[in-house]
Scaffold this motif. Structure first.
Motif, mmCIF file in Angstrom:
data_model
loop_
_atom_site.group_PDB
_atom_site.id
_atom_site.type_symbol
_atom_site.label_atom_id
_atom_site.label_comp_id
_atom_site.label_asym_id
_atom_site.label_seq_id
_atom_site.Cartn_x
_atom_site.Cartn_y
_atom_site.Cartn_z
ATOM 1 N N LYS A 257 0.833 -1.201 0.000
ATOM 2 C CA LYS A 257 0.000 0.000 0.000
ATOM 3 C C LYS A 257 0.872 1.257 0.000
ATOM 4 C CE LYS A 257 -3.742 -0.131 2.415
ATOM 5 N NZ LYS A 257 -4.711 -0.124 3.540
ATOM 6 N N ASP B 4 2.183 1.697 -3.419
ATOM 7 C CA ASP B 4 1.095 2.212 -4.265
ATOM 8 C C ASP B 4 0.890 3.709 -4.021
ATOM 9 O OD1 ASP B 4 -1.170 2.232 -5.999
ATOM 10 O OD2 ASP B 4 -2.480 1.978 -4.250
ATOM 11 N N ARG B 5 0.882 4.105 -2.730
ATOM 12 C CA ARG B 5 0.651 5.507 -2.394
ATOM 13 C C ARG B 5 1.781 6.387 -2.934
ATOM 14 N NH1 ARG B 5 0.791 5.000 2.694
ATOM 15 N NH2 ARG B 5 -1.381 4.313 2.905
ATOM 16 N N ASN C 67 3.692 5.759 -5.508
ATOM 17 C CA ASN C 67 3.591 5.809 -6.985
ATOM 18 C C ASN C 67 2.519 6.793 -7.438
ATOM 19 O OD1 ASN C 67 4.303 4.652 -9.684
ATOM 20 N ND2 ASN C 67 2.150 4.030 -9.626
ATOM 21 N N LYS C 68 1.438 6.892 -6.673
ATOM 22 C CA LYS C 68 0.339 7.794 -7.050
ATOM 23 C C LYS C 68 0.716 9.268 -6.931
ATOM 24 C CE LYS C 68 -3.892 5.134 -6.405
ATOM 25 N NZ LYS C 68 -3.299 3.823 -6.044
ATOM 26 N N TYR D 80 -2.720 2.394 -10.878
ATOM 27 C CA TYR D 80 -3.155 1.482 -9.831
ATOM 28 C C TYR D 80 -2.308 0.213 -9.905
ATOM 29 C CZ TYR D 80 -7.204 4.564 -10.247
ATOM 30 O OH TYR D 80 -8.005 5.671 -10.323
ATOM 31 N N ILE D 81 -2.283 -0.512 -8.750
ATOM 32 C CA ILE D 81 -1.458 -1.722 -8.663
ATOM 33 C C ILE D 81 -2.347 -2.903 -8.304
ATOM 34 C CG2 ILE D 81 0.433 -2.864 -7.419
ATOM 35 C CD1 ILE D 81 1.608 -0.124 -6.886
ATOM 36 N N SER E 94 -4.372 -5.004 -3.997
ATOM 37 C CA SER E 94 -4.858 -4.156 -5.084
ATOM 38 C C SER E 94 -5.080 -2.762 -4.536
ATOM 39 C CB SER E 94 -6.157 -4.703 -5.682
ATOM 40 O OG SER E 94 -7.215 -4.581 -4.744
ATOM 41 N N SER E 95 -4.924 -1.777 -5.390
ATOM 42 C CA SER E 95 -5.168 -0.395 -4.978
ATOM 43 C C SER E 95 -6.605 -0.266 -4.489
ATOM 44 C CB SER E 95 -4.926 0.556 -6.143
ATOM 45 O OG SER E 95 -3.578 0.483 -6.568
ATOM 46 N N GLU F 210 -8.728 1.973 -4.807
ATOM 47 C CA GLU F 210 -9.659 2.544 -5.788
ATOM 48 C C GLU F 210 -10.281 1.477 -6.687
ATOM 49 O OE1 GLU F 210 -6.643 5.625 -4.677
ATOM 50 O OE2 GLU F 210 -6.606 3.497 -5.241
#
Length: 720
Positions: free
Chosen positions: A354, A357-358, A360-361, A367-368, A380-381, A383
Motif C-alpha cells: 500500500k 502504491d501511495r 507511486n500515485k 493502480y497496482i 490491489s489499490s 480505488e
C-alpha cells in the motif's frame, strides 16, 4: 440500351465487391474507432448510375462491414445514405454537399438513436463516435467523387438527357477545389491525429512499463530482503540448541529488526507452534501451542521438502486472521543438517505494498494489482475495490490491435470500451504484478484533439469554399462577359469584356480570336441572311404556286373538289353561328360527250372554259365558291344567300348559258350547250358534312335529267 444496362449492372457489381473486400478490414484509428473506406464504392455508383444501382452496390459493400462489426445498423444507415446520394445526383446536386447535408440531417440523428437504444456504447463516447462517423462519411464520399473526376472512362456512364440542370463553370470549379481541399485536409488531419495518438500511446506504454518494472523491483526487493533475513535466522538458530525461553527471545529480537513481518512463529516437527512473535499476541491467543500448522503448505514445503518457501496468499487462522503470505525455512538440530526439527515462518505485512502504491500515485495516476501463483489477489489499490484472496478476473479488449498497448476491463467486462491500459511483470516468486493506467484520460485527450481538429477542419472548409468561390468567379467572370458581349453587341473595348492586365493569358488570347472571328461571322451572317431572304421569298412563291395547283383545276382555273371539301366546314360553321342559309347547286352539261365526239376535244375544253367564265360572272360574291366537281360537272356553294331570289338566279344562269354560241377556230365549228341543275337550300345547322348536302343536290340533278334535261330542280332541306 439493354447492353448499357448490363454494363452498368456489371460495373455496379464489381464496385460492390471491391467495397465488400475493403470493408472486411476497416482501418483502426483509436480504441474501438475505425475508419471505413469501402463505402466509397457505392458513392461512385450513386454518381454514375443513380439511386437504385447505388443501393445495389451498397448492399454488397455493407455486407463486408456487417461481417467485420456484426452490427445490423450498417444496413439501415448506409443504405439510406446510398439512396440519398443517388437521388441528389439525379437532381444534379454535388455528392460532397449532399453527403454533408445527409449526415447533419439524417445520418447523425439515426446513429444516435441506434447507439442509445441498441448498443452498449458509453454515453461519454457517443458525441465523439457520432461525429467521427459523419467525418468518415464525408471522407469516403470525397474519395469516391475524386475517383470519378480522375477516371474519364467513368464519364460515359454519367446521366445525359433533356432537362438536366447544367452547372456553371464557376460552380464546377468551386466544387472541384472544395473537393480536393476537403480530401487533402481530411487525410492530413487523420494522418496528424494518427501520429499524435501513436506518440501518446508510445509515451503511455513507456511510462506504464517503467512503472511496472520499478514497482516489481521494489516488491521483489521487499520479498528478497525478508526471505534472506529468515534464511539467516534459521541458520543461526540451527547452530546452537536453546531452550524455549531463549528461542522466544531470539525470535522477538529478529521480529523487531524486521517489522515487515506481521507475525513470526516457530513450529516443531509435528507442526505445533512453540514460539511466536509478537509476544503479546502469543499471550492473548488461547491455547496457541495447541495450534497445528502441519497442514499448511508453508510447513509441508519447508519441513517435509526441506526447501525455503514463499506461499500464495491465504487467510490466517488462530494466530492472526488476515490475508497472509508466508515465508518459511526449515530448522535443523545443531550438527545435523539433514533432519529438520521444525520450521521458522514469517507472515509478510501486505500493507507495505500500500505504501508503494501511495508513493507511486504521487507521480502517476496508476493502480497496482498483485496476484499470486493461483491468480488470487494479494494486494490491489483501494480505488479498484477488489477484495484480497478473490480471483483476479478481467477481460482483455483487442480494440488497440494497431498498437502494442494491452487493455483490460475489470468492472464492466462486457463493455467494448477499455477501462485500463496495463503492463504486467512476473516476480521471482511466481506472482504477477499489474500496473493499471485508466484508459478514459487518454480517450478524453484524443477526443478533444479530434474535436479540435474537426472544428478547425470545418472552419477551414467554410473559408476554403468562400475563397474558392470568389477566386473561381474572378477567373470565370471574363469568360461570362465575353460570352454575353459577343452575343449582344458588335464592338466594345477591352474593359467591357472584363479583360484587363490581370486576366489570364489564355482568356485574353480567346478574346482576341473571338473578336476577329466575330467580324468574319458578321459578314458571313449578312450574306447568309440576304441569301436566306431571297430563298425564303422564292420558296413562298413556289408554295403559293403549289397551293394553287393543288386547289385549282388547271383547265378552267376554278377551284377543285379538294378545295370545296376543305372550305365547307368553315362556311357551315359561320352560317350555323349566324343562323343563316346555304345553297348548293350541281350543274351537269347536257350530252357533253356528243360535243367531244362531234366537234372534238378542243371544242369540249372551250365549252368547259366558257361555262367557267359565265359562272364566275354570275356568282361574284366573296363567299361564293365555284368548283369544277369533275368532268362536265360544276359545284356552286352559296352561303348567306337570299332564299327568295336564288332559284330565279340559277334559272337565269341556265337560260344565259343556252344562248351562248361556242366557236372552235380550228374547224370553224359553232354550237350551243345546255345544263341541268340540281340545287338545295337549307339552314347552316342542317349538317356539317358536305357529302350530305351534295347527296340531296345530286338527287335533284337526277330529277332534272329525267325531266328532259335543261331543267332546274330546286328544293329546301328540312332538318330532322
Amino acid at each position: 440500351m439493354e447492353k448499357i444496362k448490363q454494363q452498368k449492372l456489371l460495373l455496379a457489381s464489381v464496385l460492390g465487391l471491391i467495397g465488400f473486400t475493403i470493408n472486411l478490414f476497416p482501418l483502426p484509428l483509436f480504441a474501438n474507432i475505425q475508419l471505413v473506406l469501402g463505402n466509397a464504392s457505392y458513392v461512385i455508383s450513386a454518381i454514375l448510375f443513380g439511386p437504385w444501382y447505388a443501393l445495389y452496390t451498397a448492399s454488397i459493400a455493407i455486407t463486408g462491414l456487417f461481417i467485420s462489426w456484426g452490427s445490423p445498423h450498417v444496413y439501415l444507415i448506409f443504405s439510406i445514405e446510398a439512396l440519398c446520394l443517388g437521388l441528389a445526383r439525379r437532381k444534379e446536386f454535388y455528392s460532397l454537399y449532399s453527403s454533408i447535408a445527409f449526415w447533419i440531417a439524417i445520418g447523425m440523428p439515426l446513429f444516435y438513436l441506434y447507439a442509445t437504444f441498441y448498443s452498449n456504447l458509453p454515453d461519454s463516447h457517443l458525441p465523439f463516435i457520432i461525429l467521427k462517423q459523419a467525418i468518415n462519411g464525408v471522407l469516403y464520399t470525397a474519395i469516391g467523387s475524386f475517383l470519378v473526376i480522375l477516371t474519364p472512362s467513368y464519364w460515359l456512364f454519367q446521366p445525359k438527357g433533356k432537362g438536366l440542370r447544367r452547372q456553371t463553370f464557376s460552380a464546377q470549379l468551386t466544387y472541384v477545389f472544395t473537393l480536393v481541399i476537403t480530401l487533402a485536409l481530411l487525410l492530413a488531419a487523420l494522418l496528424f491525429n494518427n501520429q499524435f495518438i501513436k506518440r501518446q500511446q508510445d509515451l503511455l506504454s513507456q511510462n506504464i512499463n517503467e512503472s511496472a518494472l520499478h514497482i516489481s523491483n521494489l516488491a521483489q526487493a521487499y520479498i528478497d530482503t525478508h526471505s534472506l533475513a529468515l534464511n539467516s535466522a534459521a541458520s543461526w538458530l540451527s547452530l546452537n540448541k536453546r531452550d524455549a525461553e531463549q528461542q522466544q527471545i531470539a525470535l522477538s529480537n529478529l521480529h523487531q529488526h524486521y517489522p515487515g513481518f506481521i507475525t513470526m512463529l516457530i513450529a516443531n516437527e509435528t507442526g505445533k507452534i512453540q514460539e511466536a512473535s509478537p509476544v503479546s499476541l502469543f499471550i492473548e491467543t488461547d491455547n496457541l501451542k495447541n495450534l497445528d500448522v502441519s497442514d499448511r503448505d508453508y510447513f509441508i514445503e519447508a519441513f517435509i521438502n526441506q526447501n525455503p518457501y514463499i506461499s500464495p496468499v491465504f487467510l490466517g487462522r488462530g494466530f492472526g486472521k488476515d490475508p497472509i503470505v508466508a515465508i518459511s525455512v526449515p530448522l535443523y538440530a545443531p550438527g545435523n543438517t539433514y533432519q529438520p526439527i521444525g520450521i521458522i515462518e514469517g507472515s509478510l505485512d501486505l500493507n507495505r505494498f500500500k505504501e508503494i502504491d501511495r508513493t507511486n500515485k504521487l507521480f502517476r495516476d496508476q493502480y497496482i494489482v498483485i496476484a499470486d501463483q493461483q491468480n488470487r489477489i494479494i494486494f490491489s489499490s483501494p480505488e479498484l475495490a477488489i477484495q484480497p484472496l478473490s480471483d483476479f478476473n478481467y477481460s482483455e479488449d483487442n480494440a488497440l490491435d494497431s498498437t502494442l498497448l494491452p487493455t483490460m476491463n475489470i468492472h464492466d467486462k462486457a463493455n467494448t470500451a477499455p477501462e485500463y491500459v496495463y503492463a504486467a511483470n512476473e516476480l521471482d516468486t511466481g506472482w504477477t504484478l499489474y500496473v493499471l493506467n485508466p484508459f478514459r484520460p487518454l480517450v478524453v485527450l484524443v477526443e478533444k484533439m479530434y474535436l479540435a481538429t474537426f472544428a478547425i477542419l470545418a472552419l477551414s472548409l467554410i473559408v476554403t469554399f468562400i475563397i474558392t468561390r470568389i477566386i473561381s468567379a474572378r477567373l470565370t467572370r471574363p469568360l461570362e462577359r465575353i460570352a454575353n458581349k459577343f452575343s449582344t453587341s458588335i464592338a466594345n473595348d477591352n474593359n467591357d469584356y472584363g479583360i484587363d492586365d490581370d486576366s489570364p493569358k489564355e482568356i485574353y488570347s480567346l478574346y482576341t480570336r473571338l473578336k476577329q472571328s466575330k467580324s468574319q461571322l458578321i459578314g458571313y451572317q449578312l450574306a447568309l441572311e440576304e441569301k436566306v431572304a431571297l430563298r425564303t421569298f422564292e420558296l413562298e412563291q413556289a408554295n403559293q404556286q403549289l397551293k394553287s395547283l393543288a386547289e385549282k383545276d388547271p383547265l378552267t382555273g376554278l377551284f377543285n373538289r379538294r378545295y370545296a371539301e376543305e372550305q365547307f366546314p368553315l362556311v357551315q360553321e359561320n352560317c350555323q353561328r349566324s343562323d343563316d342559309v346555304i345553297a348548293i347547286a350541281i350543274l351537269d352539261l347536257d350530252k357533253f360527250k356528243r360535243v367531244n365526239d362531234t366537234y372534238g376535244h378542243l371544242s369540249g375544253d372551250l365549252t368547259l372554259k366558257a361555262v367557267a367564265r359565265l359562272l364566275e360572272d354570275d356568282f361574284q360574291r366573296d363567299g361564293d365558291i365555284i368548283v369544277r366537281f369533275g368532268g362536265e360537272e360544276f359545284l356552286v356553294i352559296m352561303p348567306h344567300c337570299n332564299t327568295l331570289k336564288i332559284e330565279s338566279h340559277l334559272e337565269n344562269f341556265k337560260q344565259r348559258l343556252a344562248k351562248i354560241v361556242i366557236e372552235n377556230p380550228d374547224n370553224n365549228a359553232s354550237f350551243t350547250v345546255t345544263t341541268s341543275i340540281g340545287a338545295v337550300i337549307g339552314n347552316g345547322t342542317y349538317n356539317d358534312a358536305l357529302e350530305d348536302w351534295i347527296k340531296q343536290a345530286d338527287f335533284n340533278l337526277y330529277q332534272a335529267k329525267n325531266n328532259g334535261r335543261n331543267k332546274l330542280v330546286f328544293t329546301t332541306l328540312q332538318e330532322t
